[in-house]
Scaffold this motif. Structure first.
Motif, short mmCIF file in Angstrom:
data_model
loop_
_atom_site.label_atom_id
_atom_site.label_comp_id
_atom_site.label_asym_id
_atom_site.label_seq_id
_atom_site.Cartn_x
_atom_site.Cartn_y
_atom_site.Cartn_z
N LYS A 1 0.86 -1.23 0.01
CA LYS A 1 -0.05 -0.11 -0.01
C LYS A 1 1.09 1.28 0.08
O LYS A 1 0.45 2.20 -0.69
N TYR B 1 -6.66 -4.38 -1.70
CA TYR B 1 -7.90 -4.11 -1.03
C TYR B 1 -8.77 -5.38 -0.88
O TYR B 1 -9.13 -5.54 0.40
N TRP C 1 -12.39 -2.24 4.24
CA TRP C 1 -11.37 -2.29 3.09
C TRP C 1 -12.20 -2.57 1.76
O TRP C 1 -11.78 -2.35 0.80
N GLU D 1 -13.12 0.76 0.66
CA GLU D 1 -11.99 1.29 -0.09
C GLU D 1 -11.81 0.94 -1.41
O GLU D 1 -11.55 1.43 -2.62
#
Length: 629
Positions: A328, A344, A363, A366
Motif C-alpha cells: 500500500k 484491498y 477495506w 475502499e
C-alpha cells in the motif's frame, strides 16, 4: 532559458567544424535518422562513438551525452542523481547545438522522475517543449511530448499520458521515425492496459509486435510479450500468462541485468499463486526479494501484493498484514490505483477470515471507491481518444505546425482536402459514442448494485451481515414501528472448531443459517453478526410471535442432518428475545436480548428466554445486568 550558441561557436553539424571526424559524423547521422535498433546493437555503436571522439572535441562529446543519458538504468540511483546534479545549472552552461540543452533537460527530467522529484520533472518537460516549439524542431517537439507522456504514465495519470503519447506518435510517424513511433506505441498501449482497457491495449500491441518481428528485434518483442502476459493475468488466463512469463524470463537471463531477472521472477509468482502452485510461487518471490527495493517502482509493490495473497492462502496472517502495508505504501507513493484494487479485496478477505468483519467491510468499501474512480477514468478515456482522433481542428493545426517545421506542404494539403470528410465521420462517431456511453452507464449501475449487495452480505453463510441488519433496524426505528429481535448463539460451537477444525465449523454455520432462514417469515431478516451469533429482526412482531419463532428455531436446529459431518451430537442454540418498548436505537434493544441470551445460557442452554419475562424478577435482572457490565 539556455545559452544555445555563443559568439564564434558553430553548431556540430556545420561544415565549419574545426575538428574533422567523418566516421563519428556518419554514426551520428545513423542515430539522427532513426536507423539504429536493438539495445545491444545501439550500445555497441555508442561505445564505438565514444572511442572515435577525442577528449577535446567538446561539440561531439555533448551530442554523445544526449544519446547515452537516456540509457542510465532507472534503478541506478547514484548515476541518476549524479546526472541530475551535473546539469542542475544547465541555463548557465554553453552548448554548440541548440538541440543539445533541450535533449539533456529531457534526460534530467527522466532522472528526477525516477528519483521521485515529479513536480520538478514536469516543470522541466514543459519548458523543454516550449523551447522546442520556439526552435520549430518537430523531432524535438515529439521527444518532449514523449517525455511528458512517460511522466504522466509514471504518475498513473493515464488520460494525460494518452494525450501526449498520441501527439508524439503522430509526429514521429509523419517525420518517418518509425522505430521511435513504434516504441511510443508501446507506452500508449501500456497506458490503456493500466487503465483497464485491455482490448485497446492489445490492438496497439499487435501493431508493434508485427513491426518488431519483421525487423528482428527480440528485446523489444519481449516487452510486448511481457505486457501480453499481464493482460492474460488480468483476464484469468493464468497458464497462458505463466507461459509468456517463462519465455520472457529465459530472454532476461541472457542479458546482464539481474534486477530485470528479479522483476520477471516477481511476475511469474502471480499466475503460480492463481494456479495454487504456492511452493513454486514462494520460491520465485524469495529469489527476487533481495534485489527488490522501493526504488523498483511498481514491482516492489506487486511483489508484496503477491506475498500478501500467498500468506493468506498459507494462513500466515500477521506476515500478510505486513506485506499489505508495504504494498500500500508503494502504490500510494506512485498513485497506482490498479495495484490498490488488487490488495484491498485481499486484505478484506484476510480480516473476514479472522472474524473482523467491520475492518473487512472498511477495506471492501475502499476497494469500491478506487474501482469506481478507475471506471470513471475509463469512461473519460473514450472522450479523450475521440478528441485526439477526430477533432479536425486539432489535426489541421498539427499539419500546419509540421509544414512550418519541415516544409511538408503535400501532407498539409491532403489533410485540408479530407477535413470535410473527417467532420462527417466525427458526427457519426459522436453518435456512436453516445450509444457506447449509454451502455457503459447501464453496466456501471449494475456493477455498483452488485458491489453494494456484496458489502452487505456475510461471505460464509450468504445471509445478510451486521451492517445490513443494523440498517434494517434503523429503518424500522425511523418508521416508529414495533418489532422484536432474536439473538441466537450456537451452543458449544468453540468445541466444534477445536475438535473437528474450522472447515467443519464453517459447514456447520452454513447449515444452521439455512435451517433458521427456512422457518423465518418473508418479512423477517436473518443476519450473521458474529462468529457463531445470528440475529433475527421481526417487523410488527410482539413478544408472543418472537417466542413462537424461537421455539421452532430451537427444534429446527436440533433436527439438522449431520450424517455427513464427523459429529456425535446434534446442534443446539440458545436464544435471547427482546421487543421494542421505548427504545430509539438498536443498541439498547440488543442489550436486552443479550441479557436474555445470558440467562438462557445459564439455564442450561438449548432454550430461549424473553427479556420481558425477566422483569417479573427484578432482582435477578439487576444482578444479570451488573454481571454483563
Amino acid at each position: 532559458m539556455f545559452v544555445l550558441v555563443l559568439i564564434g561557436q558553430i553548431p556540430l553539424n556545420a561544415s565549419a567544424n574545426t575538428i574533422q571526424n567523418l566516421a563519428a559524423d556518419e554514426l551520428f547521422s545513423q542515430f539522427d535518422s532513426d536507423q539504429l535498433t536493438g539495445s545491444l546493437y545501439v550500445g555497441e555503436k555508442l561505445l564505438e562513438l565514444k572511442a572515435l571522439i577525442a577528449t577535446d572535441d567538446v561539440a561531439r562529446l555533448q551530442k554523445l551525452k544526449t544519446l547515452t543519458c537516456p540509457r542510465i538504468p532507472s534503478n541506478d540511483i547514484d548515476k541518476l542523481q549524479a546526472f541530475a546534479d551535473e546539469y542542475s545549472d544547465i541555463e548557465q552552461q554553453t552548448f554548440y547545438a541548440p538541440s543539445t540543452p533541450i535533449l539533456l533537460s529531457l534526460c534530467r527530467s527522466r532522472a528526477l522522475m525516477y528519483l521521485g522529484e515529479l513536480q520538478q520533472a514536469n516543470h522541466i518537460n514543459q519548458q523543454a517543449l516550449s523551447d522546442a516549439q520556439t526552435l520549430k524542431d518537430a523531432k524535438l517537439i515529439a521527444d518532449a511530448y514523449f517525455a511528458i507522456g512517460q511522466l504522466s504514465l509514471f504518475e498513473n495519470q493515464f488520460l494525460s499520458a494518452i494525450d501526449s503519447m498520441s501527439l508524439s506518435f503522430e509526429l514521429y510517424q509523419t517525420l518517418g521515425y518509425l522505430n521511435a513511433a513504434n516504441i511510443n506505441i508501446i507506452s500508449l498501449a501500456s497506458a490503456y492496459r493500466r487503465l483497464g482497457d485491455n482490448k485497446k491495449a492489445i490492438y496497439y500491441y499487435r501493431i508493434v509486435e508485427k513491426y518488431f518481428t519483421e525487423n528482428n528485434q527480440p528485446n523489444l518483442l519481449a516487452i510486448i510479450e511481457q505486457s501480453m502476459a499481464y493482460i492474460k493475468l488480468d483476464n484469468g488466463e493464468y497458464q497462458e500468462s505463466l507461459d509468456y512469463f517463462e519465455k520472457i524470463y529465459a530472454v532476461a537471463l541472457k542479458g546482464n541485468r539481474p534486477v530485470y531477472v528479479a522483476e520477471m521472477a516477481v511476475d511469474m509468482s502471480a499466475p503460480l499463486i492463481k494456479l495454487n502452485r504456492l511452493d513454486e510461487a514462494e520460491k520465485w518471490l524469495d529469489q527476487a526479494q533481495p534485489l527488490m527495493t522501493p526504488n523498483n517502482y511498481s514491482h516492489f509493490g506487486y511483489m508484496h501484493s503477491y506475498y500478501l495473497e500467498l500468506r493468506i492462502r498459507q494462513q500466515r496472517f500477521e506476515e500478510a498484514v505486513n506485506h499489505f502495508n508495504q504494498a500500500k505504501q508503494n502504490f500510494d507513493k506512485y498513485n497506482n490505483k490498479k495495484g490498490l484494487t488488487i490488495i484491498y479485496p485481499l486484505i478484506a478477505e484476510l480480516f473476514a477470515l479472522k472474524g473482523d468483519y467491520e475492518t473487512a467491510n472498511h477495506w471492501h468499501h475502499e476497494f469500491l471507491i478506487i474501482h469506481n474512480q478507475m471506471d470513471e477514468a475509463a469512461q473519460a478515456t473514450f472522450n479523450s481518444e475521440m478528441r485526439i482522433r477526430f477533432d479536425s481542428k486539432q489535426l489541421e493545426e498539427q499539419q500546419k505546425q509540421l509544414i512550418e517545421y519541415q516544409a511538408m506542404k503535400v501532407a498539409q494539403l491532403n489533410a485540408l482536402s479530407t477535413k470535410q470528410r473527417l467532420q462527417y465521420i466525427a458526427i457519426v462517431l459522436t453518435f456512436i459514442l453516445v450509444v457506447i456511453l449509454t451502455i457503459f452507464f447501464i453496466k456501471l449501475i449494475k456493477k455498483s448494485i452488485q458491489y453494494k449487495q456484496l458489502a452487505l452480505t456475510d461471505p460464509l453463510t450468504n445471509v445478510p451481515n451486521r451492517l445490513f441488519a443494523y440498517k434494517v433496524a434503523k429503518d424500522l426505528f425511523n418508521k416508529h414501528g414495533n418489532f422484536s429481535v432474536l439473538l441466537i448463539d450456537v451452543d458449544h460451537f468453540k468445541l466444534v472448531n477445536d475438535k473437528f477444525g474450522h472447515d467443519v465449523g464453517d459447514i456447520a454455520l452454513q447449515l444452521i443459517a439455512q435451517s433458521i432462514s427456512e422457518i423465518c417469515r418473508k418479512e423477517d431478516t436473518l443476519a450473521r453478526i458474529g462468529g457463531e451469533e445470528f440475529l433475527v429482526i421481526m417487523p410488527k412482531a410482539v413478544a408472543d410471535d418472537a417466542v413462537s419463532l424461537a421455539r421452532r428455531i430451537n427444534q429446527q436446529v436440533k433436527e439438522i442432518n449431520t450424517e455427513d459431518l464427523p459429529l456425535t451430537d446434534n446442534f443446539t442454540v440458545s436464544i435471547g428475545i427482546a421487543t421494542v418498548t421505548n427504545e430509539k436505537a438498536i443498541s439498547p434493544l440488543l442489550k436486552k436480548a443479550d441479557i436474555a441470551l445470558y440467562l438462557a445460557k445459564n439455564a442450561g442452554r438449548d432454550g430461549y428466554i424473553d427479556y420481558q419475562q425477566t422483569r417479573q424478577d427484578d432482582s435477578t435482572l439487576l444482578a444479570t445486568e451488573q454481571e454483563s457490565h
